[in-house]
Design an enzyme around this catalytic site. Structure first.
Site, PDB file in Angstrom:
ATOM      1  N   LYS A 117       3.144  37.475  44.703  1.00  0.00           N
ATOM      2  CA  LYS A 117       2.830  37.640  43.282  1.00  0.00           C
ATOM      3  C   LYS A 117       2.653  36.310  42.570  1.00  0.00           C
ATOM      4  CE  LYS A 117       4.424  42.261  42.336  1.00  0.00           C
ATOM      5  NZ  LYS A 117       5.216  43.140  41.495  1.00  0.00           N
ATOM      6  N   LYS A 200      -0.871  46.062  51.127  1.00  0.00           N
ATOM      7  CA  LYS A 200      -0.295  47.361  50.754  1.00  0.00           C
ATOM      8  C   LYS A 200      -1.002  47.921  49.509  1.00  0.00           C
ATOM      9  CE  LYS A 200       3.361  46.407  47.530  1.00  0.00           C
ATOM     10  NZ  LYS A 200       4.451  46.967  46.822  1.00  0.00           N
ATOM     11  N   LYS A 203      -0.026  49.281  42.592  1.00  0.00           N
ATOM     12  CA  LYS A 203      -0.528  49.676  41.267  1.00  0.00           C
ATOM     13  C   LYS A 203      -1.112  48.499  40.516  1.00  0.00           C
ATOM     14  CE  LYS A 203       4.045  51.025  40.051  1.00  0.00           C
ATOM     15  NZ  LYS A 203       5.022  49.987  40.382  1.00  0.00           N
TER      16      LYS A 203
HETATM   17  N1  AQP Z   1       2.071  50.972  49.359  1.00  0.00           N
HETATM   18  C1  AQP Z   1       3.285  51.502  49.387  1.00  0.00           C
HETATM   19  N2  AQP Z   1       3.674  52.279  50.419  1.00  0.00           N
HETATM   20  C2  AQP Z   1       4.916  52.848  50.443  1.00  0.00           C
HETATM   21  N3  AQP Z   1       5.822  52.671  49.457  1.00  0.00           N
HETATM   22  C3  AQP Z   1       5.465  51.906  48.409  1.00  0.00           C
HETATM   23  N4  AQP Z   1       6.109  51.548  47.291  1.00  0.00           N
HETATM   24  C4  AQP Z   1       5.310  50.741  46.544  1.00  0.00           C
HETATM   25  N5  AQP Z   1       4.131  50.572  47.141  1.00  0.00           N
HETATM   26  C5  AQP Z   1       4.199  51.283  48.321  1.00  0.00           C
HETATM   27  C6  AQP Z   1       7.458  51.968  46.957  1.00  0.00           C
HETATM   28  O1  AQP Z   1       7.431  52.525  45.654  1.00  0.00           O
HETATM   29  C7  AQP Z   1       8.680  52.258  45.019  1.00  0.00           C
HETATM   30  C8  AQP Z   1       8.445  51.697  43.655  1.00  0.00           C
HETATM   31  O2  AQP Z   1       7.847  50.418  43.758  1.00  0.00           O
HETATM   32  P1  AQP Z   1       7.922  49.448  42.527  1.00  0.00           P
HETATM   33  O3  AQP Z   1       7.294  50.082  41.368  1.00  0.00           O
HETATM   34  O4  AQP Z   1       9.307  48.992  42.329  1.00  0.00           O
HETATM   35  O5  AQP Z   1       7.139  48.168  42.892  1.00  0.00           O
HETATM   36  P2  AQP Z   1       6.406  47.686  44.158  1.00  0.00           P
HETATM   37  O6  AQP Z   1       7.171  47.960  45.385  1.00  0.00           O
HETATM   38  O7  AQP Z   1       6.062  46.239  43.924  1.00  0.00           O
HETATM   39  O8  AQP Z   1       5.131  48.631  44.086  1.00  0.00           O
HETATM   40  P3  AQP Z   1       3.700  48.373  43.560  1.00  0.00           P
HETATM   41  O9  AQP Z   1       3.038  49.680  43.378  1.00  0.00           O
HETATM   42  O10 AQP Z   1       3.023  47.402  44.463  1.00  0.00           O
HETATM   43  O11 AQP Z   1       3.910  47.719  42.128  1.00  0.00           O
HETATM   44  P4  AQP Z   1       3.381  46.348  41.598  1.00  0.00           P
HETATM   45  O12 AQP Z   1       1.919  46.347  41.907  1.00  0.00           O
HETATM   46  O13 AQP Z   1       3.693  46.311  40.150  1.00  0.00           O
HETATM   47  O14 AQP Z   1       4.124  45.287  42.361  1.00  0.00           O
HETATM   48  C9  AQP Z   1       9.457  51.307  45.936  1.00  0.00           C
HETATM   49  O15 AQP Z   1      10.416  52.067  46.659  1.00  0.00           O
HETATM   50  C10 AQP Z   1       8.402  50.783  46.848  1.00  0.00           C
HETATM   51  O16 AQP Z   1       8.927  50.422  48.113  1.00  0.00           O
END
Ligand code: AQP
Length: 339
Positions: A117, A200, A203
């Protein structure tokens, strides 16, 4: 003597954008199943994490309600689980500060999420982005949570939570914090981007085509799956045959997670066929699973005041659990408690 901790599940999701199929399969869809398992369930919209990268305040409010709506649409019952947004329970930030004095700077720099990030310009990223895992440890340990269901991308942060708990317990000579277990299970622990099988699904990816959003309609889902990057080879009869084909493997994993089968149960049905046959079947399945959730989310979003009320009530219940634990942490660390 070994301390025994009462079984408690904690998990959080950031309101940093619309939720994706990755969030759903890796985390959200598993949450309701822990209700009634004998463990107390605590689910949190982690708005303090979201602001480690810039969030428009109005969008943050909307996204916070939307994540709460998604929890409930996926079966989290606020009468059973504690459901709230992080910033309404001040113990998260307080304990994070205490953990900032336990965790080491080197631990934070090693986190791959920070590297991803912060990118090349890490000097210019927020201090909060670097300290993120310390706040995550506080989220979990403020409740003495014993297990955390998460996707695979959060495994490293969970290990750091365990390291912080172990160092605190060692430094202060008592087993005060549990060594929390990560619960990372199933065929979709890491759903990958539809545009790049090495990244991965996220969002905050600038490309909307890289992900399926929980708010996408049926046509959009079908179109994104149709355009998902794949290769020209036919599908093999076993999952081993996809070892060097990350995009194909990702789509098969998604299918498996949505249908509740293993990849090896699915592949014989598509053996020898190309993606022209597989993608429409996957789109149909994805729509059938996601459409009811999308509808329920939008129903909940129709009454934002009710969502806010639920979050406020959840925050009161969360405070009741976290406050004595954080007070005791301060006492253990030598701070005077005289009021
Ligand atoms: N691609 C993924 N596959 C499986 N699990 C996922 N999680 C996120 N992306 C995947 C799981 O969703 C939960 C919430 O995640 P988060 O909102 O805390 O942030 P993150 O892991 O950083 O997910 P994002 O969607 O990628 O958010 P941004 O883009 O804001 O960083 C967690 O349990 C995560 O493992």
């Amino acid at each position: 003597m070994q301390t025994t901790f009462q079984p408690r599940i904690f998990s959080g999701i950031q309101p940093s954008g619309g939720l994706t199929l990755g969030n759903y399969l890796g985390a959200l869809r598993r949450f309701a199943g822990f209700q009634g398992s004998g463990a107390e369930t605590i689910y949190c919209v982690v708005d303090l994490h979201a602001i480690t990268v810039w969030q428009d305040p109005e969008k943050l409010r909307h996204n916070t309600r939307e994540v709460a709506a998604a929890f409930m649409a996926a079966g989290v019952d606020p009468a059973i689980s504690v459901l709230f947004n992080q910033s309404q329970v001040s113990q998260h930030a307080e304990l994070a500060w205490l953990f900032n004095t336990v965790a080491r700077v080197g631990w934070m720099y090693r986190m791959t999420q920070f590297k991803d990030k912060a990118g090349k310009n890490s000097e210019n990223s927020s201090l909060g982005l670097l300290a993120y895992p310390s706040l995550m440890a506080a989220d979990i340990l403020a409740y003495h949570a014993t297990a955390v269901p998460v996707g695979d991308d959060q495994k490293q942060h969970l290990e750091l939570t365990r390291d912080i708990a172990a160092k605190f317990n060692h430094d202060y000579g008592q087993e005060f914090f549990p060594i929390t277990e990560p619960l990372i299970e199933g065929s979709a622990t890491r759903v990958m981007s539809l545009r790049d099988g090495s990244k991965k699904m996220s969002k905050s990816d600038p490309s909307d085509a890289s992900r399926i959003n929980l708010t996408d309609d049926a046509d959009t889902i079908a179109q994104k799956i149709r355009k998902a990057r794949t290769d020209a080879d036919p599908l093999p009869g076993t999952f081993d045959g996809l070892a060097d084909r990350p995009e194909a493997r990702n789509l098969v994993n998604i299918y498996a997670a949505l249908s509740g089968e293993t990849p090896d149960q699915i592949l014989p049905r598509f053996e020898g066929q190309g993606f022209g046959a597989f993608k429409p079947a996957l789109a149909e399945l994805a729509v059938s699973v996601l459409a009811p959730i999308t509808t329920r989310m939008s129903d909940f979003m129709g009454d934002p005041a009710e969502i806010d009320r639920i979050l406020g009530k959840g925050a009161d219940r969360a405070t009741e659990i976290a406050q004595p634990i954080v007070e005791k942490t301060k006492e253990i660390m030598g701070m005077i408690r005289s009021r």
